[in-house]
Design an enzyme around this catalytic site. Structure first.
Site, PDB file in Angstrom:
ATOM      1  N   SER A 264      16.129   5.603  -5.149  1.00  0.00           N
ATOM      2  CA  SER A 264      15.238   5.040  -6.172  1.00  0.00           C
ATOM      3  C   SER A 264      15.428   5.705  -7.529  1.00  0.00           C
ATOM      4  O   SER A 264      15.418   6.934  -7.623  1.00  0.00           O
ATOM      5  CB  SER A 264      13.784   5.214  -5.729  1.00  0.00           C
TER       6      SER A 264
ATOM      7  N   GLU B 196      10.885  -8.055  -2.937  1.00  0.00           N
ATOM      8  CA  GLU B 196      11.338  -6.765  -2.379  1.00  0.00           C
ATOM      9  C   GLU B 196      10.704  -6.666  -1.007  1.00  0.00           C
ATOM     10  O   GLU B 196       9.510  -6.407  -0.886  1.00  0.00           O
ATOM     11  CB  GLU B 196      10.878  -5.603  -3.261  1.00  0.00           C
ATOM     12  N   LEU B 197      11.501  -6.889   0.041  1.00  0.00           N
ATOM     13  CA  LEU B 197      10.918  -7.056   1.381  1.00  0.00           C
ATOM     14  C   LEU B 197      11.279  -5.889   2.304  1.00  0.00           C
ATOM     15  O   LEU B 197      11.610  -4.808   1.847  1.00  0.00           O
ATOM     16  CB  LEU B 197      11.360  -8.408   1.935  1.00  0.00           C
TER      17      LEU B 197
ATOM     18  N   LYS C 107      -2.262  -8.358  -7.967  1.00  0.00           N
ATOM     19  CA  LYS C 107      -3.088  -8.253  -6.763  1.00  0.00           C
ATOM     20  C   LYS C 107      -2.604  -7.052  -5.963  1.00  0.00           C
ATOM     21  O   LYS C 107      -1.583  -7.098  -5.298  1.00  0.00           O
ATOM     22  CB  LYS C 107      -2.999  -9.512  -5.909  1.00  0.00           C
TER      23      LYS C 107
ATOM     24  N   TRP D 111       0.812  -1.223   0.000  1.00  0.00           N
ATOM     25  CA  TRP D 111       0.000   0.000   0.000  1.00  0.00           C
ATOM     26  C   TRP D 111       0.845   1.271   0.000  1.00  0.00           C
ATOM     27  O   TRP D 111       0.306   2.360  -0.181  1.00  0.00           O
ATOM     28  CB  TRP D 111      -0.931   0.019   1.233  1.00  0.00           C
ATOM     29  N   ASN D 112       2.159   1.175   0.284  1.00  0.00           N
ATOM     30  CA  ASN D 112       2.881   2.431   0.563  1.00  0.00           C
ATOM     31  C   ASN D 112       3.227   3.247  -0.683  1.00  0.00           C
ATOM     32  O   ASN D 112       3.337   4.471  -0.604  1.00  0.00           O
ATOM     33  CB  ASN D 112       4.108   2.176   1.450  1.00  0.00           C
TER      34      ASN D 112
ATOM     35  N   GLY E  51       6.589  -6.263  -0.215  1.00  0.00           N
ATOM     36  CA  GLY E  51       5.835  -6.166   1.042  1.00  0.00           C
ATOM     37  C   GLY E  51       6.702  -6.622   2.196  1.00  0.00           C
ATOM     38  O   GLY E  51       7.932  -6.546   2.124  1.00  0.00           O
TER      39      GLY E  51
ATOM     40  N   ARG F 135      10.119  11.344   3.294  1.00  0.00           N
ATOM     41  CA  ARG F 135       9.392  11.014   2.079  1.00  0.00           C
ATOM     42  C   ARG F 135       8.352   9.971   2.471  1.00  0.00           C
ATOM     43  O   ARG F 135       8.673   8.990   3.143  1.00  0.00           O
ATOM     44  CB  ARG F 135      10.409  10.441   1.084  1.00  0.00           C
TER      45      ARG F 135
ATOM     46  N   ALA G 249      -2.675  -4.020  -3.019  1.00  0.00           N
ATOM     47  CA  ALA G 249      -2.979  -4.054  -1.580  1.00  0.00           C
ATOM     48  C   ALA G 249      -4.443  -3.661  -1.351  1.00  0.00           C
ATOM     49  O   ALA G 249      -4.965  -2.761  -2.025  1.00  0.00           O
ATOM     50  CB  ALA G 249      -2.054  -3.102  -0.839  1.00  0.00           C
TER      51      ALA G 249
ATOM     52  N   GLU H 242      11.358  -2.094  11.746  1.00  0.00           N
ATOM     53  CA  GLU H 242      10.972  -1.037  10.818  1.00  0.00           C
ATOM     54  C   GLU H 242       9.927  -0.155  11.501  1.00  0.00           C
ATOM     55  O   GLU H 242       8.855  -0.652  11.858  1.00  0.00           O
ATOM     56  CB  GLU H 242      10.318  -1.704   9.600  1.00  0.00           C
TER      57      GLU H 242
ATOM     58  N   CYS I 103      10.123   1.390   2.441  1.00  0.00           N
ATOM     59  CA  CYS I 103      11.076   0.338   2.808  1.00  0.00           C
ATOM     60  C   CYS I 103      12.492   0.906   2.820  1.00  0.00           C
ATOM     61  O   CYS I 103      13.360   0.401   3.507  1.00  0.00           O
ATOM     62  CB  CYS I 103      10.976  -0.807   1.820  1.00  0.00           C
TER      63      CYS I 103
HETATM   64  P1  NAD Z   1       2.275  -6.840   3.515  1.00  0.00           P
HETATM   65  O1  NAD Z   1       3.329  -7.889   3.401  1.00  0.00           O
HETATM   66  O2  NAD Z   1       1.353  -6.903   4.644  1.00  0.00           O
HETATM   67  O3  NAD Z   1       1.363  -6.837   2.205  1.00  0.00           O
HETATM   68  C1  NAD Z   1       1.898  -6.733   0.899  1.00  0.00           C
HETATM   69  C2  NAD Z   1       0.914  -7.352  -0.069  1.00  0.00           C
HETATM   70  O4  NAD Z   1       0.789  -8.737   0.208  1.00  0.00           O
HETATM   71  C3  NAD Z   1      -0.492  -6.773  -0.021  1.00  0.00           C
HETATM   72  O5  NAD Z   1      -1.016  -6.758  -1.321  1.00  0.00           O
HETATM   73  C4  NAD Z   1      -1.230  -7.799   0.826  1.00  0.00           C
HETATM   74  O6  NAD Z   1      -2.611  -7.822   0.578  1.00  0.00           O
HETATM   75  C5  NAD Z   1      -0.592  -9.071   0.354  1.00  0.00           C
HETATM   76  N1  NAD Z   1      -0.680 -10.191   1.286  1.00  0.00           N
HETATM   77  C6  NAD Z   1      -0.789 -10.165   2.629  1.00  0.00           C
HETATM   78  N2  NAD Z   1      -0.821 -11.427   3.114  1.00  0.00           N
HETATM   79  C7  NAD Z   1      -0.714 -12.251   2.046  1.00  0.00           C
HETATM   80  C8  NAD Z   1      -0.675 -13.668   1.896  1.00  0.00           C
HETATM   81  N3  NAD Z   1      -0.741 -14.485   2.938  1.00  0.00           N
HETATM   82  N4  NAD Z   1      -0.557 -14.167   0.652  1.00  0.00           N
HETATM   83  C9  NAD Z   1      -0.470 -13.363  -0.412  1.00  0.00           C
HETATM   84  N5  NAD Z   1      -0.504 -12.023  -0.337  1.00  0.00           N
HETATM   85  C10 NAD Z   1      -0.615 -11.475   0.877  1.00  0.00           C
HETATM   86  O7  NAD Z   1       3.074  -5.473   3.438  1.00  0.00           O
HETATM   87  P2  NAD Z   1       2.474  -3.993   3.516  1.00  0.00           P
HETATM   88  O8  NAD Z   1       2.098  -3.738   4.929  1.00  0.00           O
HETATM   89  O9  NAD Z   1       1.465  -3.785   2.458  1.00  0.00           O
HETATM   90  O10 NAD Z   1       3.749  -3.131   3.109  1.00  0.00           O
HETATM   91  C11 NAD Z   1       4.714  -2.760   4.021  1.00  0.00           C
HETATM   92  C12 NAD Z   1       5.949  -3.627   3.907  1.00  0.00           C
HETATM   93  O11 NAD Z   1       6.389  -3.647   2.559  1.00  0.00           O
HETATM   94  C13 NAD Z   1       7.118  -3.104   4.699  1.00  0.00           C
HETATM   95  O12 NAD Z   1       7.772  -4.163   5.363  1.00  0.00           O
HETATM   96  C14 NAD Z   1       8.035  -2.515   3.645  1.00  0.00           C
HETATM   97  O13 NAD Z   1       9.383  -2.455   4.005  1.00  0.00           O
HETATM   98  C15 NAD Z   1       7.788  -3.417   2.506  1.00  0.00           C
HETATM   99  N6  NAD Z   1       8.131  -2.765   1.241  1.00  0.00           N
HETATM  100  C16 NAD Z   1       9.260  -3.161   0.598  1.00  0.00           C
HETATM  101  C17 NAD Z   1       9.637  -2.540  -0.575  1.00  0.00           C
HETATM  102  C18 NAD Z   1      10.887  -2.956  -1.290  1.00  0.00           C
HETATM  103  O14 NAD Z   1      11.039  -2.570  -2.425  1.00  0.00           O
HETATM  104  N7  NAD Z   1      11.771  -3.725  -0.691  1.00  0.00           N
HETATM  105  C19 NAD Z   1       8.849  -1.510  -1.099  1.00  0.00           C
HETATM  106  C20 NAD Z   1       7.697  -1.124  -0.421  1.00  0.00           C
HETATM  107  C21 NAD Z   1       7.360  -1.780   0.760  1.00  0.00           C
END
Ligand code: NAD
Length: 482
Positions: free
Chosen positions: A446, A254-255, A178, A154-155, A232, A282, A180, A385, A288
């Protein structure tokens, strides 16, 4: 209530807007007010199946489409996104909470992936070489991997999608997206532009859902799918890597991150604070790549802290659509609660609040820009984080060696920032930092033309640059009796 620009809310499957099989929808909320701004179709497994059929049916034609033709379509998407920058930025602000200036920057960044990959699409280079033993030739080329699943957070609701869709389409893949659940609108708004630019039906399918786990799991076990690209949290990424093992799928990930920001003694304080403001604020810290922990040399710490506090205190908090505001609402209450918990934890261990440190009363999930001083090394905020506008500063007396040790003391390895007056020293340090990306005397990494990604538990593979397209390709070796 703020008016949402026109935006589709149905499922985008096989080039059509479809009502979900279940007939159900879910609410999308403006985090700054708590008001429902849209009701979005809630896709289920039947819809997911329909999307897979469409993506699989579109694959042969799209992968055989000349790269130049694919490139022209991608270039057109870039142009359309820039043309529609204002409504797209408003949609991001309304579903995510970030200030309009950040949303505009996101749209430009998101669009740039289409321009960059319109150029890369025509540069799918292979090689021919002599076999060392003689007698035959080694011919190497790269082919699209097939149908791919893209799961986004979502970010950055637009850019995290386009960073995957653009290279996948450039490579000749078809995609299942899919988005967020909190921020599906930016991707749905993009679908209309893709169609207008000439992306054929079935090449991109977008299925918002409240049942992410079940839908994505079904996709990962469909034999037509060959790759899952996820952005995520590390926890969800680990689950997907495990599920992807059943079909031995490729898994670019990308975690999470825990970025250190190092200010070395002698660094230019104004430059370091300029960089810190970008790296920390920002997206209100919901990135992340956000600087999560600051380590300042003993000699520079006081001056850096004083200037940083001054700049953080001057920021205006309020609804992101008001151009005067620089700090918008965090995305939801659990996110704000975690930010506050980490601040309270640090304070309970001896950290000092130098500015901010509180939730803003009233509607929304606003949190004051916060700087913490004298943060002890066992504070949770240095390990987890924070994903919010909080900057914990640690004074480092042990010199550069101690800084490197602190910086690398994490299971994450996405981004690190360092400020040094001596570029040679900065470059040497950058090589010793265990992170996929290091910003030297800059507060931002980025760039679609650069390979974005992490080491350790921050991920696998890279997005952006030539590497980003190769994630969506298989290497084919053809052994030729010449
Ligand atoms: P999240 O992992 O909760 O969700 C990410 C996506 O996964 C969403 O679309 C969510 O609906 C989906 N999801 C959740 N559970 C799932 C499952 N069991 N199976 C399949 N899909 C599932 O993360 P978030 O809260 O949306 O985003 C924040 C995180 O993302 C932070 O940890 C951040 O560091 C990371 N992030 C990383 C990068 C990168 O490039 N490394 C960029 C942006 C955000």
């Amino acid at each position: 209530m703020h008016q949402l620009p026109p935006c589709p809310t149905q499922l985008y499957i096989d080039g059509e807007w479809r009502t979900p099989h279940s007939g159900r929808s879910f609410d999308v909320v403006d985090p700054a007010t708590g008001e429902v701004i849209a009701q979005v179709a809630d896709g289920d497994l039947n819809d997911g199946q329909a999307a897979t059929h469409a993506a699989a049916a579109a694959l042969p034609d799209w992968s055989a489409t000349p790269p130049r033709t694919r490139a022209e379509v991608l270039r057109k998407v870039h142009a359309l996104m820039i043309e529609r920058l204002e409504p797209l930025a408003k949609i991001i602000t309304l579903e995510n909470g970030k200030p309009l200036a950040d949303s505009r920057a996101e749209v430009r960044y998101a669009a740039e992936f289409f321009r960059w990959y319109s150029e890369e699409a025509c540069r799918n280079l292979g090689s021919v070489s002599h076999a060392p033993a003689g007698g035959y030739r080694i011919l190497v080329q790269h082919q699209p991997i097939g149908v791919v699943v893209l799961v986004t957070p979502w970010n950055f609701p637009a850019a995290m999608g386009t960073r995957k869709i653009a290279p996948a389409l450039a490579a000749g893949c078809t995609v299942l997206v899919k988005p967020a659940g909190m921020t599906p609108l930016s991707m749905l708004a993009l679908a209309d532009l893709l169609a207008e630019a000439g992306v054929p039906k079935g090449v991109v399918n977008i299925v918002p859902t409240t049942k992410s786990g079940a839908l994505v799991d079904m996709w990962l076990h469909d034999p037509r799918v060959r790759l899952v690209s996820f952005t995520g949290s590390t926890e969800v990424g680990q689950k997907l890597i495990k599920a992807a093992a059943d079909q031995v799928l490729k898994t670019p990930m990308e975690l999470g991150g825990n970025a250190p920001f190092l200010v070395l003694d002698g660094a230019n304080v104004k430059d370091a604070v300029d960089g810190a403001m970008i790296a920390k604020m920002r997206n209100m810290g919901e990135a992340c790549t956000a600087a999560n922990r600051f380590y300042a040399g003993d000699a520079v710490c006081d001056a850096f802290t004083a200037e940083f506090v001054k700049r953080m205190q001057a920021l205006r908090i309020g609804h992101g659509l008001d151009e005067n505001n620089q700090v918008g609402s965090l995305v939801d209450e659990p996110t704000r609660k975690k930010v506050d918990e980490l601040v309270q934890d640090a304070v309970s261990r001896g950290a000092k609040i130098l500015c901010g440190g509180k939730k803003v009363p009233g509607p929304g999930h606003f949190y004051e820009p916060t700087v913490l001083g004298d943060v002890p090394l066992d504070a949770r905020i240095l390990k987890e984080e924070v994903f919010g506008p909080v900057a914990p500063i640690v004074r480092v007396k042990g010199g550069v060696e101690a800084m490197v040790k602190h910086a690398n003391d994490t299971e994450y390895g996405l981004t690190a920032y360092l400020y040094s007056a001596d570029l040679a020293q900065g470059l040497k340090l950058a090589e010793r930092l265990e992170f996929g990306m290091v910003a030297v005397n800059r507060g931002l990494v980025s760039d679609p033309a650069a390979p974005f990604g992490g080491v350790k538990q921050s991920g696998l593979g890279r997005e952006g640059a030539a590497e980003g397209m190769h994630e969506y390709m298989e290497t084919k070796y053809i052994s030729v009796a010449w």
